[in-house]
Design a protein around this motif. Structure first.
Motif, short mmCIF file in Angstrom:
data_model
loop_
_atom_site.label_atom_id
_atom_site.label_comp_id
_atom_site.label_asym_id
_atom_site.label_seq_id
_atom_site.Cartn_x
_atom_site.Cartn_y
_atom_site.Cartn_z
N ALA A 58 37.66 37.35 47.95
CA ALA A 58 38.87 36.90 47.28
C ALA A 58 38.81 35.40 47.00
N ASP A 59 38.30 34.62 47.98
CA ASP A 59 38.19 33.18 47.80
C ASP A 59 37.27 32.84 46.63
N ALA A 60 36.12 33.57 46.57
CA ALA A 60 35.17 33.32 45.49
C ALA A 60 35.78 33.63 44.14
N GLN A 61 36.56 34.73 44.09
CA GLN A 61 37.20 35.10 42.83
C GLN A 61 38.22 34.04 42.40
N GLN A 62 39.01 33.53 43.39
CA GLN A 62 40.00 32.52 43.05
C GLN A 62 39.33 31.23 42.58
N SER A 63 38.25 30.83 43.28
CA SER A 63 37.59 29.58 42.92
C SER A 63 36.94 29.65 41.55
N SER A 64 36.57 30.89 41.13
CA SER A 64 35.87 31.02 39.85
C SER A 64 36.76 31.45 38.71
N ALA A 65 38.03 31.77 39.03
CA ALA A 65 38.89 32.35 38.01
C ALA A 65 39.07 31.40 36.83
N ALA A 66 39.14 30.11 37.13
CA ALA A 66 39.42 29.16 36.07
C ALA A 66 38.20 28.80 35.24
N GLY A 67 37.00 29.01 35.76
CA GLY A 67 35.84 28.57 35.00
C GLY A 67 34.52 29.00 35.60
N THR A 68 33.65 28.03 35.77
CA THR A 68 32.26 28.30 36.11
C THR A 68 32.09 28.73 37.56
N LEU A 69 31.23 29.72 37.75
CA LEU A 69 30.84 30.14 39.09
C LEU A 69 29.78 29.16 39.60
N ALA A 70 29.88 28.79 40.87
CA ALA A 70 29.04 27.69 41.38
C ALA A 70 27.78 28.16 42.10
N THR A 71 27.81 29.35 42.68
CA THR A 71 26.67 29.80 43.49
C THR A 71 26.33 31.24 43.18
N TYR A 72 25.14 31.67 43.60
CA TYR A 72 24.76 33.08 43.46
C TYR A 72 25.78 33.97 44.15
N GLU A 73 26.21 33.58 45.35
CA GLU A 73 27.16 34.42 46.09
C GLU A 73 28.47 34.58 45.33
N GLU A 74 28.94 33.51 44.69
CA GLU A 74 30.16 33.61 43.88
C GLU A 74 29.94 34.56 42.70
N ALA A 75 28.79 34.45 42.06
CA ALA A 75 28.50 35.34 40.92
C ALA A 75 28.45 36.79 41.36
N ARG A 76 27.73 37.05 42.45
CA ARG A 76 27.65 38.42 42.98
C ARG A 76 29.03 38.95 43.33
N ASP A 77 29.83 38.12 44.00
CA ASP A 77 31.15 38.57 44.41
C ASP A 77 32.09 38.76 43.22
N TRP A 78 31.91 37.93 42.18
CA TRP A 78 32.73 38.12 40.98
C TRP A 78 32.40 39.46 40.32
N ILE A 79 31.12 39.80 40.25
CA ILE A 79 30.73 41.09 39.67
C ILE A 79 31.22 42.24 40.53
N ASN A 80 30.96 42.17 41.84
CA ASN A 80 31.40 43.24 42.74
C ASN A 80 32.92 43.33 42.82
N GLY A 81 33.59 42.21 42.53
CA GLY A 81 35.05 42.22 42.53
C GLY A 81 35.64 43.06 41.42
N ARG A 82 34.79 43.54 40.51
CA ARG A 82 35.25 44.39 39.42
C ARG A 82 35.22 45.87 39.80
N VAL A 83 34.76 46.17 41.01
CA VAL A 83 34.72 47.56 41.49
C VAL A 83 36.08 48.25 41.38
N PRO A 84 37.20 47.57 41.72
CA PRO A 84 38.50 48.25 41.62
C PRO A 84 38.86 48.73 40.21
N PHE A 85 38.17 48.21 39.18
CA PHE A 85 38.43 48.70 37.82
C PHE A 85 37.82 50.09 37.60
N GLY A 86 37.05 50.55 38.60
CA GLY A 86 36.60 51.93 38.62
C GLY A 86 35.43 52.23 37.71
#
Length: 458
Positions: free
Chosen positions: A2-30
């Motif tokens: 959740a923290d990674a998604q919030q930190s990246s919501a406004a713009g650029t993802l800063a780390t690999y972990e943030e990018a991975r978590d942003w992609i995996n954070g789309r799982v709830p869209f089914g």
């Protein structure tokens, strides 16, 4: 996450972990079958998938193994090879490989940042937010089409075929390994319905290689190929194998194809089903040789098959005690595992640990395995939608009575505790097996081999 998604919501993802978590954070869209969002994403980048040569692989079981054989042989032949598969066993980057090596974390981060604004723009339209698998597939296309430029891309479907987002590509050859009882809640409630979805990857004039066995499913595939005027090469008709030798860790066979016979061929993946998977890969390569002048030296073919590996499928990860892992997560997979345990492996006692997701046909899967086991340890994968161990145990108890078999039942929801129990039971002449969902297999494999947790995911 959740923290990674919030930190990246406004713009650029800063780390690999943030990018991975942003992609995996789309799982709830089914899982939302259809190609509309995928086409929009690719149009934003000038349809880069049209610059690549894909080998599109669908099927219920065996997709990953066929992809592994194809990748190994093509690399051995000197070609640049992109490989896109799912789910991953150890790390998210496993899904995107060039010549057998994962995408670099910094490349994944850069490409995700390129995709992100387009994903967010589409999410604001009537099409709705792109899913995790759609973003992952788009990422794979960008990686191969703008970074690595492989000669061939070995391209595994996610779910089904016709409406699967990987079906945005027009391949040079289509492969359908087999048809079974999996994802029937999405693909249809009959084998024919599932076959129609898988056959949806067949494109006009593009040759098709298949090992579909059931007559009703084979008829569906044949009809689809005929309608698309695609040449069909079916296992048992246009090609096949003759087993030569088989033992744990190595088997040899003769390949009998429409164009030629090749022997001996050796594979180190276990189980009779792997001979068929290897034959499907060889026939696919033979089609490429005939249609597209693929340079396929017999020694490269032999060495590529022999060195092919596919983690988590009849894989021995410990010798003392002897521990085998196999992601048999549906009835056909369980039947294949049972056949291998009867025909290939030798042991005094068989101790089996199983953990499943809640959306599978566990009764028919366990029916194949339970008559062989001396001890059954039921547990829960550390993943959403895990089936409670007690529920799986209830199915096992009912089957024990129905089948008239005898085994000790241990219920341990914590998979790490369950694994300790399993290994403590396994004597010098015994065999321990962990099976079920690949999410459990991923965790056990990482824990035993690397003493770390896996990133596991679809």
């Amino acid at each position: 996450m959740a923290d990674a998604q919030q930190s990246s919501a406004a713009g650029t993802l800063a780390t690999y972990e943030e990018a991975r978590d942003w992609i995996n954070g789309r799982v709830p869209f089914g899982i939302r079958p259809g190609l509309e969002r995928m086409i929009k994403l690719m149009e934003a980048f000038g349809r880069p998938e049209r610059r690549l040569k894909f080998i599109h692989v669908a099927g219920t079981n065996g997709k990953g193994s066929v992809c592994a054989y194809l990748t190994s042989v093509l690399i051995r032949c000197g070609y640049g090879v992109g490989t896109f598969t799912s789910p991953y066993i150890t790390k998210f980057t496993n899904r995107f490989q060039y010549n057998g090596t994962d995408i670099p974390e910094e490349t994944l981060l850069r490409l995700t940042n390129e995709l992100k604004p387009h994903v967010e723009a589409i999410a604001e339209t009537e099409l709705g937010p792109p899913t995790m698998f759609e973003v992952s597939t788009a990422l794979a296309i960008l990686y191969f089409a703008t970074v690595e430029y492989p000669d061939y891309v070995v391209w595994e479907t996610g779910l089904g075929g016709r409406l699967d987002v990987t079906n945005i590509v027009t391949p040079v050859v289509s492969v359908i390994t087999n048809i079974g009882h999996d994802h029937m809640d999405i693909l249809g409630d009959t084998i024919e319905a599932v076959a129609r979805e898988k056959a949806g990857i067949i494109k006009p004039g593009v040759p098709v290689v298949t090992a579909v066995g059931q007559p009703e499913a084979a008829d569906v595939v044949a009809q689809a190929a005929q309608e698309k005027k695609s040449s069909l090469y079916r296992y048992g008709e246009k090609f096949g194998i003759t087993p030569l030798t088989a033992r744990e860790g190595e088997q040899t066979f003769r390949f009998d194809g429409l164009f030629r016979t090749i022997e001996p061929l050796t594979i180190t993946l276990s189980g009779a089903h792997q001979r068929m998977n290897a034959a499907v890969a060889v026939m696919t390569l033979e089609v490429l040789r005939q249609y597209y002048a693929l340079i396929l030296d017999d020694e490269d073919l032999r060495e590529g098959l022999r060195t092919a590996k596919w983690p988590g499928r009849l894989e021995t990860i410990s010798r003392s005690p002897r521990l085998l892992i196999d992601g048999a997560h549906n009835p056909e997979g369980a039947e294949t595992l049972a056949a291998a345990l009867r025909e290939t492996y030798r042991y005094d006692k068989l101790h089996l640990m199983a953990g499943m997701l809640a959306n599978k046909n566990h009764r028919d899967a366990l029916r194949h395995i339970l008559p062989l086991v001396d001890t059954l340890v039921v547990t829960e994968p550390d993943f959403r939608r895990a089936m409670p161990a007690e529920e799986l145990a209830e199915i096992a108890v009912a089957l024990r009575e129905e089948l008239g078999c005898s085994f000790e039942l241990i219920v341990e929801p914590n998979w790490k505790q369950a694994l300790r129990r399993l290994l403590s039971l396994t004597g010098g002449g015994d065999l321990a097996v962990v099976t079920g969902t690949l999410y459990l297999i991923a965790d056990v494999r990482s824990h035993v081999l690397y003493n770390t947790d896996s990133e596991k995911g679809w």
